[in-house]
Scaffold this motif. Structure first.
Motif, PDB file in Angstrom:
ATOM      1  N   GLN A  18     -23.152  86.485 -35.194  1.00  0.00           N
ATOM      2  CA  GLN A  18     -23.502  85.352 -34.339  1.00  0.00           C
ATOM      3  C   GLN A  18     -24.711  85.749 -33.516  1.00  0.00           C
ATOM      4  O   GLN A  18     -24.665  86.740 -32.775  1.00  0.00           O
ATOM      5  CB  GLN A  18     -22.337  84.970 -33.424  1.00  0.00           C
ATOM      6  CG  GLN A  18     -22.648  83.847 -32.463  1.00  0.00           C
ATOM      7  CD  GLN A  18     -22.870  82.522 -33.170  1.00  0.00           C
ATOM      8  OE1 GLN A  18     -22.130  82.162 -34.072  1.00  0.00           O
ATOM      9  NE2 GLN A  18     -23.902  81.796 -32.747  1.00  0.00           N
ATOM     10  N   SER A  32     -23.393  84.916 -42.340  1.00  0.00           N
ATOM     11  CA  SER A  32     -22.140  85.326 -42.977  1.00  0.00           C
ATOM     12  C   SER A  32     -22.443  86.257 -44.133  1.00  0.00           C
ATOM     13  O   SER A  32     -23.506  86.170 -44.760  1.00  0.00           O
ATOM     14  CB  SER A  32     -21.374  84.100 -43.499  1.00  0.00           C
ATOM     15  OG  SER A  32     -21.031  83.230 -42.465  1.00  0.00           O
ATOM     16  N   TYR A  53     -19.560  88.596 -40.129  1.00  0.00           N
ATOM     17  CA  TYR A  53     -20.372  87.595 -39.433  1.00  0.00           C
ATOM     18  C   TYR A  53     -21.340  88.259 -38.461  1.00  0.00           C
ATOM     19  O   TYR A  53     -21.082  89.350 -37.948  1.00  0.00           O
ATOM     20  CB  TYR A  53     -19.482  86.640 -38.647  1.00  0.00           C
ATOM     21  CG  TYR A  53     -18.484  85.879 -39.474  1.00  0.00           C
ATOM     22  CD1 TYR A  53     -17.145  86.276 -39.520  1.00  0.00           C
ATOM     23  CD2 TYR A  53     -18.866  84.768 -40.211  1.00  0.00           C
ATOM     24  CE1 TYR A  53     -16.223  85.593 -40.282  1.00  0.00           C
ATOM     25  CE2 TYR A  53     -17.946  84.068 -40.977  1.00  0.00           C
ATOM     26  CZ  TYR A  53     -16.626  84.487 -41.013  1.00  0.00           C
ATOM     27  OH  TYR A  53     -15.718  83.799 -41.774  1.00  0.00           O
ATOM     28  N   ASN A  89     -27.379  84.521 -30.716  1.00  0.00           N
ATOM     29  CA  ASN A  89     -27.707  83.553 -29.666  1.00  0.00           C
ATOM     30  C   ASN A  89     -28.985  83.968 -28.948  1.00  0.00           C
ATOM     31  O   ASN A  89     -29.422  85.118 -29.059  1.00  0.00           O
ATOM     32  CB  ASN A  89     -26.556  83.453 -28.662  1.00  0.00           C
ATOM     33  CG  ASN A  89     -25.264  82.981 -29.285  1.00  0.00           C
ATOM     34  OD1 ASN A  89     -25.257  82.180 -30.210  1.00  0.00           O
ATOM     35  ND2 ASN A  89     -24.148  83.477 -28.770  1.00  0.00           N
ATOM     36  N   SER A 146     -29.633  79.321 -31.807  1.00  0.00           N
ATOM     37  CA  SER A 146     -28.574  80.170 -32.354  1.00  0.00           C
ATOM     38  C   SER A 146     -28.458  80.000 -33.858  1.00  0.00           C
ATOM     39  O   SER A 146     -28.781  78.941 -34.400  1.00  0.00           O
ATOM     40  CB  SER A 146     -27.221  79.811 -31.721  1.00  0.00           C
ATOM     41  OG  SER A 146     -27.225  80.031 -30.336  1.00  0.00           O
ATOM     42  N   ARG A 206     -25.657  81.613 -37.160  1.00  0.00           N
ATOM     43  CA  ARG A 206     -24.579  82.513 -37.538  1.00  0.00           C
ATOM     44  C   ARG A 206     -24.753  82.911 -38.994  1.00  0.00           C
ATOM     45  O   ARG A 206     -24.761  82.045 -39.883  1.00  0.00           O
ATOM     46  CB  ARG A 206     -23.196  81.878 -37.348  1.00  0.00           C
ATOM     47  CG  ARG A 206     -22.078  82.898 -37.579  1.00  0.00           C
ATOM     48  CD  ARG A 206     -20.698  82.364 -37.279  1.00  0.00           C
ATOM     49  NE  ARG A 206     -20.155  81.587 -38.383  1.00  0.00           N
ATOM     50  CZ  ARG A 206     -18.847  81.409 -38.581  1.00  0.00           C
ATOM     51  NH1 ARG A 206     -17.971  81.952 -37.755  1.00  0.00           N
ATOM     52  NH2 ARG A 206     -18.422  80.672 -39.593  1.00  0.00           N
TER      53      ARG A 206
END
Length: 122
Positions: A81, A21, A79, A83, A17, A19
């Protein structure tokens, strides 16, 4: 005028994963649709997710169920995210803003960040 700065990219193994920004600087009171796009060398830029001023998000079929786009208006930050990353997710990821969107497209004029590289490999 809108200024966008992405961060959070890197290298990760398949299944991992990350993330991303995007710090957004824009005129107070302005409403923009935002988006995440990605591009690999030799191919066109692909829409990953777009989010409108009401936080309604659209996703590319290739990332549905794995990626989540969100925005924190208090922090002026967007953002992504990511996964269950796959090698085919490897690309330069860009944040973008525009007054209007159409599906996974942001309509001109569009403002772009400089991008952050995501590499998924074992």
């Amino acid at each position: 005028q809108v200024q966008l700065v992405e961060s959070g990219g890197g290298s990760v193994q398949p299944g991992g994963s990350l993330r991303l920004s995007c710090a957004v600087r824009r005129a107070t009171g302005s409403n923009y649709s935002m988006g995440w796009f990605r591009q690999v060398p030799g191919k066109g830029r692909e829409g990953v997710a777009t989010i409108d001023w009401a936080s309604t998000v659209l996703y590319a079929d290739s990332v549905k169920g794995r990626f989540t786009a969100s925005q924190d208006n208090a922090k002026n930050t967007l953002y992504l995210q990511m996964n269950s990353l796959k090698p085919e997710d490897t690309a330069m990821y860009y944040c973008a803003a525009a007054e209007y969107r159409s599906g996974l497209r942001l309509l001109s004029p569009t403002y772009w960040g400089r991008g952050t590289q995501v590499t998924v490999s074992s």
